[in-house]
Each structure stands twice: as C-alpha cells, then as structure tokens.
Design a protein around this motif. Structure first.
Motif, PDB file in Angstrom:
ATOM      1  N   TRP A  34      26.032   8.822  44.127  1.00 49.77           N
ATOM      2  CA  TRP A  34      26.645   9.478  45.277  1.00 49.77           C
ATOM      3  C   TRP A  34      27.401  10.716  44.778  1.00 49.77           C
ATOM      4  CZ3 TRP A  34      25.495   8.707  50.161  1.00 49.77           C
ATOM      5  CH2 TRP A  34      24.987   7.467  50.570  1.00 49.77           C
ATOM      6  N   TYR A  35      27.061  11.859  45.384  1.00 50.28           N
ATOM      7  CA  TYR A  35      27.738  13.106  45.079  1.00 50.28           C
ATOM      8  C   TYR A  35      28.477  13.589  46.319  1.00 50.28           C
ATOM      9  CZ  TYR A  35      25.106  13.731  40.747  1.00 50.28           C
ATOM     10  OH  TYR A  35      24.592  13.577  39.490  1.00 50.28           O
ATOM     11  N   LYS A  36      29.557  14.313  46.059  1.00 52.44           N
ATOM     12  CA  LYS A  36      30.343  14.907  47.144  1.00 52.44           C
ATOM     13  C   LYS A  36      30.326  16.419  46.965  1.00 52.44           C
ATOM     14  CE  LYS A  36      35.133  15.102  48.873  1.00 52.44           C
ATOM     15  NZ  LYS A  36      36.526  14.637  48.623  1.00 52.44           N
ATOM     16  N   LEU A  46      30.645  11.227  42.501  1.00 49.42           N
ATOM     17  CA  LEU A  46      31.646  10.262  42.943  1.00 49.42           C
ATOM     18  C   LEU A  46      31.501   8.952  42.193  1.00 49.42           C
ATOM     19  CD1 LEU A  46      31.696  10.600  46.823  1.00 49.42           C
ATOM     20  CD2 LEU A  46      33.446  11.322  45.193  1.00 49.42           C
ATOM     21  N   ASP A  83      38.538  13.899  52.508  1.00 48.58           N
ATOM     22  CA  ASP A  83      37.215  13.302  52.329  1.00 48.58           C
ATOM     23  C   ASP A  83      36.151  14.021  53.149  1.00 48.58           C
ATOM     24  OD1 ASP A  83      38.812  10.065  52.314  1.00 48.58           O
ATOM     25  OD2 ASP A  83      38.149  11.266  50.591  1.00 48.58           O
ATOM     26  N   TYR A  87      28.005  14.454  51.689  1.00 41.58           N
ATOM     27  CA  TYR A  87      27.776  13.413  50.689  1.00 41.58           C
ATOM     28  C   TYR A  87      26.278  13.251  50.483  1.00 41.58           C
ATOM     29  CZ  TYR A  87      32.679  12.259  51.097  1.00 41.58           C
ATOM     30  OH  TYR A  87      34.051  12.330  51.081  1.00 41.58           O
ATOM     31  N   CYS A  89      23.190  11.253  48.556  1.00 40.50           N
ATOM     32  CA  CYS A  89      22.655  10.107  47.840  1.00 40.50           C
ATOM     33  C   CYS A  89      21.536  10.637  46.944  1.00 40.50           C
ATOM     34  CB  CYS A  89      22.125   9.148  48.901  1.00 40.50           C
ATOM     35  SG  CYS A  89      21.053   7.855  48.348  1.00 40.50           S
TER      36      CYS A  89
END
Lengths: 110, 110
Positions: A34-36, A46, A83, A87, A89
C-alpha cells in the motif's frame, strides 16, 4: 497482463475508520503493498504484506489479505485530515513486476 | 542515504523536441524501472531493466527508449515527445521486496 483493481473514491468522516479495498488476479503474487500519495507529492510506502500472511498491523494501519478471494484491504483507524490522499495497492507478480491499481482517492471530512 | 534521484523534476517542452529524464540510484540495485502515472490509471510500467545492458518493455513502451550502460543510471528518453506523453513519471529501483521510488518528474508536452 494481470490486473489490480480498486474503487476510485472514498469519503470518510474524521475520527471514523477508513477501509480501502483492492483485488488482484495473479495468484503467484509474493508481496502486496500500500502506497500513499499526497497532492503534488511522490509515493510513500505505507506498509506491505507477504503473501503467506493474513494480517499485518502497524499503529493505525491494518492490512488484511484473503488469498482465496485475492482481496487485500487497508484499514485506517481514527482517520485524520492528514490521511486525505490517493492510496495505491500494488503487487509484485511472478515476473518480479510491480503492478499498481488505479488508486483510491480518500477524502476526509470534518 | 539510500535514494533514487530523478531530473528534471518539472519540465515543459514542445512536441518533437527530444528530451531525457535521468534516474540515478546509489544502492547498487540491479533492477530499475520507469512508470508513468495518469489520473484513473494508476502507475503503468514503461520499461524495466534487470541488470546492466538488459532492458525490456513494460506495459506502455511506445514513444520511449531507455538505456542501462551502468548499474546506477537508467535514463528515460523521449525521442519525439507528443502531448499524450504529458504525465508524471517515476523511476524506481528494487532489491528483493524493497522498492525505492524517485520523487517524480512532471512532464508537460505542448
């Protein structure tokens, strides 16, 4: 090629939990990530999970992996305005290639 | 400090004018790759390299070239840029399941 799919948008109220879902097709995936990405910024890793794990928890983040259904989710507890981001995947497939989903835009409202 | 460095970070250019986006990593990684990010499409791989002098096409290689003459550098070349190559570009290097991304290069072709 193999596909990674995510819903494109999620709206959540501050303080609630966010759940971002992802499905993938390559059953031989080794790692899932998971990247933000915040506006105008690069990619921040993340968390990641190895394919033989079911769950991984890291502070406010919980990753669940259902290998049978090829479903990955990211839960963010006590969602904050910081947040708000996109995001992504991603999976490393059997060829060592990193495949990304289209990204889920998370908007946190007061 | 482990890092992947891309240059330029921002560029506006004209159709047909050759340009090169450089990418350099200081971790002695063998695997490097280029991605482009477009809204609603996530990150798509352009080219990747498993080692020096070994490069291969990703999902969207048309209009791009790469070279890998030495391990640390993996430049992305647009011989004749067109407006549909306006995008955000990321370089990455990888060792095992650890992936490092550059900060991104915003390219606009007019």
């Amino acid at each position: 090629g193999e596909d990674v799919e995510q819903s494109l948008f999620l709206s959540v109220r501050e303080g609630d939990s966010s759940v971002i879902n992802c499905t993938y097709t390559d059953s031989s995936s080794t790692y899932l990530y998971w990247y933000k990405q915040e506006p105008g910024a690069g990619l921040q890793l993340l968390t990641y999970i190895f394919s033989n794990m079911d769950m991984k928890q890291d502070q406010r983040l919980t990753v669940l992996l259902n290998k049978k259904d090829k479903h990955l989710s990211l839960r963010i507890a006590d969602t904050q305005t910081g947040d708000s981001a996109i995001y992504f995947c991603a999976e490393i497939d059997s060829w060592g290639k990193l495949q990304f989903g289209a990204g889920t835009q998370v908007v946190v409202t007061p | 400090e482990a890092q992947v460095t891309q240059n330029p970070r921002y560029l506006i250019t004209v159709t047909g004018k050759k340009l090169t986006v450089t990418c350099s990593q200081n971790m002695n990684h063998e695997y490097m790759s280029w991605y482009r990010q477009d809204p609603g499409l996530g990150l798509r791989q352009i080219y990747y390299s498993m080692n020096v002098e070994v490069t291969d096409k990703g999902d969207v290689p048309e209009g791009y070239k790469v070279s890998r003459k030495e391990k640390r550098n993996f430049p992305l070349i647009l011989e004749s840029p067109s407006p549909n190559q306006t995008s955000l570009y990321f370089c990455a290097s990888r060792l095992g399941n650890t992936i490092y991304f550059g900060e991104g290069s915003w390219l606009t072709v007019v």
